[in-house]
Design an enzyme around this catalytic site. Structure first.
Site, short mmCIF file in Angstrom:
data_model
loop_
_atom_site.label_atom_id
_atom_site.label_comp_id
_atom_site.label_asym_id
_atom_site.label_seq_id
_atom_site.Cartn_x
_atom_site.Cartn_y
_atom_site.Cartn_z
N LYS A 167 53.21 105.79 42.27
CA LYS A 167 54.19 106.31 43.24
C LYS A 167 54.72 107.66 42.78
CE LYS A 167 54.76 103.15 46.45
NZ LYS A 167 55.45 102.61 47.59
N GLU A 238 60.90 99.12 43.34
CA GLU A 238 59.53 99.03 43.81
C GLU A 238 58.92 97.69 43.44
OE1 GLU A 238 58.23 101.78 45.45
OE2 GLU A 238 56.63 100.38 45.88
N ASP A 261 61.91 101.09 48.22
CA ASP A 261 60.87 101.65 49.08
C ASP A 261 60.18 100.58 49.92
OD1 ASP A 261 59.31 103.91 49.94
OD2 ASP A 261 57.64 102.88 48.98
N ASN A 401 48.66 94.92 52.15
CA ASN A 401 47.86 95.62 51.15
C ASN A 401 47.42 94.66 50.04
OD1 ASN A 401 48.23 98.26 52.21
ND2 ASN A 401 50.30 98.26 51.40
P1 NAI Z 1 57.26 89.40 50.92
O1 NAI Z 1 56.74 88.46 49.91
O2 NAI Z 1 58.67 89.87 50.82
O3 NAI Z 1 57.09 88.75 52.39
C1 NAI Z 1 55.97 88.07 52.85
C2 NAI Z 1 56.37 87.30 54.09
O4 NAI Z 1 55.20 86.75 54.68
C3 NAI Z 1 57.31 86.13 53.84
O5 NAI Z 1 58.31 86.12 54.82
C4 NAI Z 1 56.43 84.90 54.02
O6 NAI Z 1 57.13 83.79 54.53
C5 NAI Z 1 55.45 85.40 55.05
N1 NAI Z 1 54.19 84.65 55.07
C6 NAI Z 1 53.48 84.19 54.02
N2 NAI Z 1 52.39 83.53 54.48
C7 NAI Z 1 52.43 83.59 55.81
C8 NAI Z 1 51.60 83.10 56.84
N3 NAI Z 1 50.48 82.42 56.57
N4 NAI Z 1 51.93 83.34 58.11
C9 NAI Z 1 53.06 84.04 58.40
N5 NAI Z 1 53.87 84.53 57.46
C10 NAI Z 1 53.57 84.32 56.19
O7 NAI Z 1 56.29 90.64 50.93
P2 NAI Z 1 56.54 92.10 51.56
O8 NAI Z 1 57.14 92.99 50.57
O9 NAI Z 1 57.24 91.97 52.85
O10 NAI Z 1 55.04 92.57 51.77
C11 NAI Z 1 54.17 91.88 52.65
C12 NAI Z 1 52.90 92.69 52.78
O11 NAI Z 1 53.19 93.94 53.37
C13 NAI Z 1 52.20 92.97 51.45
O12 NAI Z 1 50.82 92.74 51.58
C14 NAI Z 1 52.44 94.42 51.23
O13 NAI Z 1 51.37 95.05 50.56
C15 NAI Z 1 52.55 94.95 52.63
N6 NAI Z 1 53.32 96.18 52.68
C16 NAI Z 1 52.77 97.24 53.37
C17 NAI Z 1 53.39 98.45 53.36
C18 NAI Z 1 52.78 99.56 54.15
O14 NAI Z 1 51.84 99.37 54.85
N7 NAI Z 1 53.31 100.75 54.11
C19 NAI Z 1 54.61 98.68 52.59
C20 NAI Z 1 55.16 97.49 51.99
C21 NAI Z 1 54.51 96.29 52.03
#
Ligand code: NAI
Length: 546
Positions: A167, A238, A261, A401
């Site tokens: 980052k 992060e 972020d 991701n």
């Molecule tokens: P997190 O762990 O905070 O949240 C994940 C969420 O998904 C939780 O609410 C969980 O209950 C839900 N979940 C898990 N399995 C599921 C299923 N089978 N069906 C529906 N919901 C389900 O993770 P965070 O930080 O929100 O990140 C999630 C994804 O978003 C990661 O893969 C991350 O890489 C991506 N992301 C993408 C970004 C971008 O495109 N700019 C930036 C930040 C995160």
């Protein structure tokens, strides 16, 4: 005297911030005791770039390219940044998502030399003293992780260090923050990743994660120490696990100059993508119904920022939250669900529940679906078809991701929607030719937002980072998307323009700082010029004002 000169010369070649390698001129070689320490021919920086690219392209895997680039960063930072800036589309996926994810998983195996700082559970009571070991005093940005939720890959413990390093490289690449102003930090409180604990080459503490009061005390001590040792630094949280991320942001955003972020940066980049998509679909933000798959840091952060943007347009905040709906691992987030985590409660609407995502789409009739679940293949053909039945141009953002975790691929989104989807993802996808048209997927890369926000925050010397700054950043980013981009289906500008875009975002963010009265220094007469002057250019004679 000769020995001193010789030591100076060798030391210089081993100082990555000052080393120019074979590009030291004859005069410099003479003056700096470098004669005889380099091959005779003086190369231009362009020739050095050629050599690096030739070497990189010969490597058999992207992970090896990552290792090669890290080694270059350790030898000659100016050249490293020049190479990346000139080949940003090709190399950003190596220094950041998706390849940085592999690099983190393999950290103990590909390790060559340390970069950044490690603060561990064993450093309680001496964190300030340890931070003073850092060789640069004027740190302006700290990116810190505790490694609990690295991209969508989960708990990687101390191996998470690749993320703050990556980052901060992007801060320099995209917004010209001088590398000496950047400090990557990993707080190692242990890991619950059994595979890592069993790996003889794992480099972190061999213990389960510390939780509860002991964890909180360590973070509190760290933030206090960081503000004492580097009083002008902005702290970017992060890849913390989601329970901690929301808590830490709420606890500290008004006490320190700090943002998260994953929550705020992601929210801004997605809001910008939505605003751009609306230029294609023709609606306003207030008209949208947005259904999220995943109610974690990314999803809830986006929902909150959308609500902030609507509130700024005059809508009541509670009403503004009704535009976003969430579906998590247990189904639709609705009022009568038990034990809902506190960050989900504001979005638990009074509605019938369901555990079937397609059924949720049929009930809610969203104009956009946003995947932030970390679970691949969850935007199935049925899901995309249901969206396409409801919308002429369905908005489908699959943000998880790295690429392997994406809710669907770009190709699937275009095929299943008959070429009508407006698609963006978290990790990059190649262009897709479908029915005689080329579609360019947008990459909702946080690198569009946080470097510009950081630059604006640094130039204005803000005391706090606020949501209004992220809304301004999103608006500016959306305005930078051209009609041509939109015709190709691209909801973000080309990465080739990122440095100009970041400078504009910095200006918009700094204006918010002045409007909110958060600056420590008076506004310069020509803000745009002050921002440009603060940017490090990756050539050997760049001397930015910051
Ligand atoms: P997190 O762990 O905070 O949240 C994940 C969420 O998904 C939780 O609410 C969980 O209950 C839900 N979940 C898990 N399995 C599921 C299923 N089978 N069906 C529906 N919901 C389900 O993770 P965070 O930080 O929100 O990140 C999630 C994804 O978003 C990661 O893969 C991350 O890489 C991506 N992301 C993408 C970004 C971008 O495109 N700019 C930036 C930040 C995160």
């Amino acid at each position: 005297m000769t020995t001193e000169m010789l030591q100076r010369g060798v030391k210089l070649l081993h100082d990555p911030l000052r080393n120019k390698g074979t590009a030291f001129s004859h005069e410099e070689r003479e003056a700096l005791g470098l004669r005889g320490l380099l091959p005779p021919r003086v190369h231009t920086q362009d020739e050095q770039v050629l050599r690096v690219m030739e070497n990189l392209r010969r490597k058999p895997t992207d992970l090896e390219r990552y290792v090669e680039l890290s080694a270059l960063q350790d030898r000659n930072e100016t050249l490293f940044y020049r190479v990346i800036v000139e080949h940003i589309e090709e190399l950003m996926p190596i220094i950041y998502t998706p390849i940085v994810g592999q690099a983190c998983q393999q950290y103990g195996h590909i390790f060559r030399r340390p970069r950044g700082m490690f603060i561990s559970d064993e450093d309680r009571g001496s964190i300030a003293e340890i931070l003073r070991h850092w060789p640069h005093e004027d740190v302006r940005i700290i990116v810190v992780t505790d490694g609990e939720r690295i991209l969508g890959l989960g708990d990687l413990g101390a191996n998470g260090m690749g993320i703050p390093i990556g980052k901060l490289s992007l801060y320099t690449v995209c917004a010209g923050i001088h590398p000496a102003r950047c400090l990557p930090i990993t707080i190692d409180v242990g890991t619950n990743n059994k595979e890592l604990l069993d790996d003889p080459l794992y480099m972190g503490l061999r213990q389960e994660r510390v939780r509860g009061a002991l964890y909180d005390e360590l973070i509190e001590e760290f933030l206090h120490a960081a503000s004492e040792v580097f009083p002008e630094a902005i702290v970017q949280l992060e890849d913390f696990g989601n329970a901690n991320a929301f808590r830490l942001l709420a606890e500290y955003r008004d006490r320190y100059c700090l943002f998260d972020d994953d929550i705020q940066g992601t929210a801004a980049v997605v809001l910008a993508g939505l605003w751009s998509a609306l230029r294609i679909t023709g609606g306003t933000l207030a008209d949208q119904r947005i259904l999220f798959l995943g109610a974690g840091e990314a999803g809830i952060g986006i929902g909150e920022l959308i609500a902030s943007a609507l509130t700024a347009e005059g809508m009541d905040h509670d009403e503004a939250r009704t535009r976003s709906w969430f579906f998590d691992s247990k189904g639709l987030v609705v009022q009568d669900r038990d034990n809902l985590a506190s960050h989900k409660q504001p979005f638990a609407h009074d509605h019938q529940g369901t555990a079937d995502f397609v059924e949720a789409i049929e009930m809610i009739k969203p104009t956009a679906i946003i995947g932030a679940s970390g679970v691949p293949r969850t935007f199935t053909e049925d899901v995309v078809k249901a969206m396409s039945d409801l919308n002429e141009r369905p908005i489908v953002f699959a943000l998880s991701n790295p690429t392997s975790k994406s809710e669907c691929t770009a190709k699937q989104a275009y095929q299943w929607s008959d070429g009508r989807a407006i698609f963006a993802s978290g990790s990059p996808f190649d262009a897709v030719d479908f029915q005689g048209r080329t579609h360019i997927p947008g990459q909702g890369n946080n690198a569009y937002i946080f470097p510009g926000v950081g630059l604006g925050a640094i130039v204005s010397e803000t005391q706090r980072v606020t949501d209004e700054m992220f809304v301004a950043a999103a608006r500016t980013l959306a305005d930078e998307v051209s009609e041509h981009d939109l015709q190709l289906g691209r909801v973000y500008p080309s990465l080739e323009r990122i440095r100009d875009v970041s400078a504009k975002i910095a200006e918009a963010v700094a204006e918010v700082v002045y409007k909110q009265g958060l600056e420590r220094e008076p506004r310069p007469d020509r803000l745009d010029e002050a921002i440009k002057a603060a940017m490090f250019e990756p050539n050997y004679d760049s001397t930015p004002t910051l």
